[in-house]
Design a protein around this motif. Structure first.
Motif, mmCIF file in Angstrom:
data_model
loop_
_atom_site.group_PDB
_atom_site.id
_atom_site.type_symbol
_atom_site.label_atom_id
_atom_site.label_comp_id
_atom_site.label_asym_id
_atom_site.label_seq_id
_atom_site.Cartn_x
_atom_site.Cartn_y
_atom_site.Cartn_z
ATOM 1 N N GLU A 217 -4.618 1.913 1.457
ATOM 2 C CA GLU A 217 -4.749 0.875 1.964
ATOM 3 C C GLU A 217 -5.604 -0.520 1.151
ATOM 4 O O GLU A 217 -6.419 -0.008 0.461
ATOM 5 N N VAL B 250 1.643 1.110 -6.638
ATOM 6 C CA VAL B 250 1.437 2.058 -6.068
ATOM 7 C C VAL B 250 1.904 3.422 -6.650
ATOM 8 O O VAL B 250 2.905 3.444 -6.995
ATOM 9 N N HIS C 1 -3.331 -4.252 4.062
ATOM 10 C CA HIS C 1 -1.994 -3.526 4.263
ATOM 11 C C HIS C 1 -1.886 -2.007 3.581
ATOM 12 O O HIS C 1 -2.660 -1.964 2.682
ATOM 13 N N THR C 2 -1.145 -1.230 4.264
ATOM 14 C CA THR C 2 -1.097 0.187 3.721
ATOM 15 C C THR C 2 0.105 0.331 2.903
ATOM 16 O O THR C 2 1.220 0.007 3.491
ATOM 17 N N PHE C 3 0.099 0.759 1.667
ATOM 18 C CA PHE C 3 1.256 0.693 0.797
ATOM 19 C C PHE C 3 1.732 2.337 0.986
ATOM 20 O O PHE C 3 0.882 3.295 0.354
ATOM 21 N N ARG C 4 2.935 2.569 1.491
ATOM 22 C CA ARG C 4 3.252 4.096 1.654
ATOM 23 C C ARG C 4 3.946 4.528 0.698
ATOM 24 O O ARG C 4 4.301 5.729 0.213
ATOM 25 N N ARG C 5 5.029 3.258 -0.191
ATOM 26 C CA ARG C 5 5.812 3.724 -1.000
ATOM 27 C C ARG C 5 5.410 3.495 -2.419
ATOM 28 O O ARG C 5 4.920 2.325 -2.676
ATOM 29 N N ALA D 42 -8.638 9.690 5.614
ATOM 30 C CA ALA D 42 -8.088 8.702 4.596
ATOM 31 C C ALA D 42 -9.011 8.271 3.582
ATOM 32 O O ALA D 42 -10.136 8.235 3.718
ATOM 33 N N ALA E 50 -0.203 6.055 -3.269
ATOM 34 C CA ALA E 50 0.446 5.983 -1.933
ATOM 35 C C ALA E 50 -0.054 6.203 -0.655
ATOM 36 O O ALA E 50 -0.611 7.350 -0.661
ATOM 37 N N GLY E 51 0.017 5.605 0.400
ATOM 38 C CA GLY E 51 -0.744 5.847 1.491
ATOM 39 C C GLY E 51 -1.813 5.139 1.827
ATOM 40 O O GLY E 51 -2.693 5.086 2.833
#
Ligand SMILES: [Cu+2]
Length: 85
Positions: A27, A84, A60-64, A2, A24-25
């Protein structure tokens, strides 16, 4: 492996920096340096930290991918944006 987290601050009733960019993905970790609690509450409802107490952190992890505006619920004049990519 990561990517390292992006670090940001809450200081003097402001998000510093106000705009955060993250892959994306990725933190983001915010640290509250103020003597009062703050929140990061997404305008679109996609995240909400709840109250972050003085000296505490929230991650917080931002995936989108997208642009996510947020504010502080106790202090609606505090604004920020996470971009993101
Ligand atoms: Cu606040």
């Amino acid at each position: 492996m990561a990517a390292a987290a992006v670090h940001a601050n809450i200081r003097n009733l402001a998000f510093v920096p106000a705009t955060i960019q993250v892959a994306a993905g990725g933190e983001v970790v915010w640290t509250n340096h103020d003597a009062v609690a703050h929140s990061l509450t997404a305008v679109d409802g996609s995240f909400d930290s709840g109250l972050i107490q003085p000296g505490a952190t929230w991650r917080h992890t931002f995936r989108r991918a997208g642009t996510f505006a947020f504010h502080c619920t106790p202090h609606p004049f505090m604004h920020g944006t996470v971009v993101v990519r």
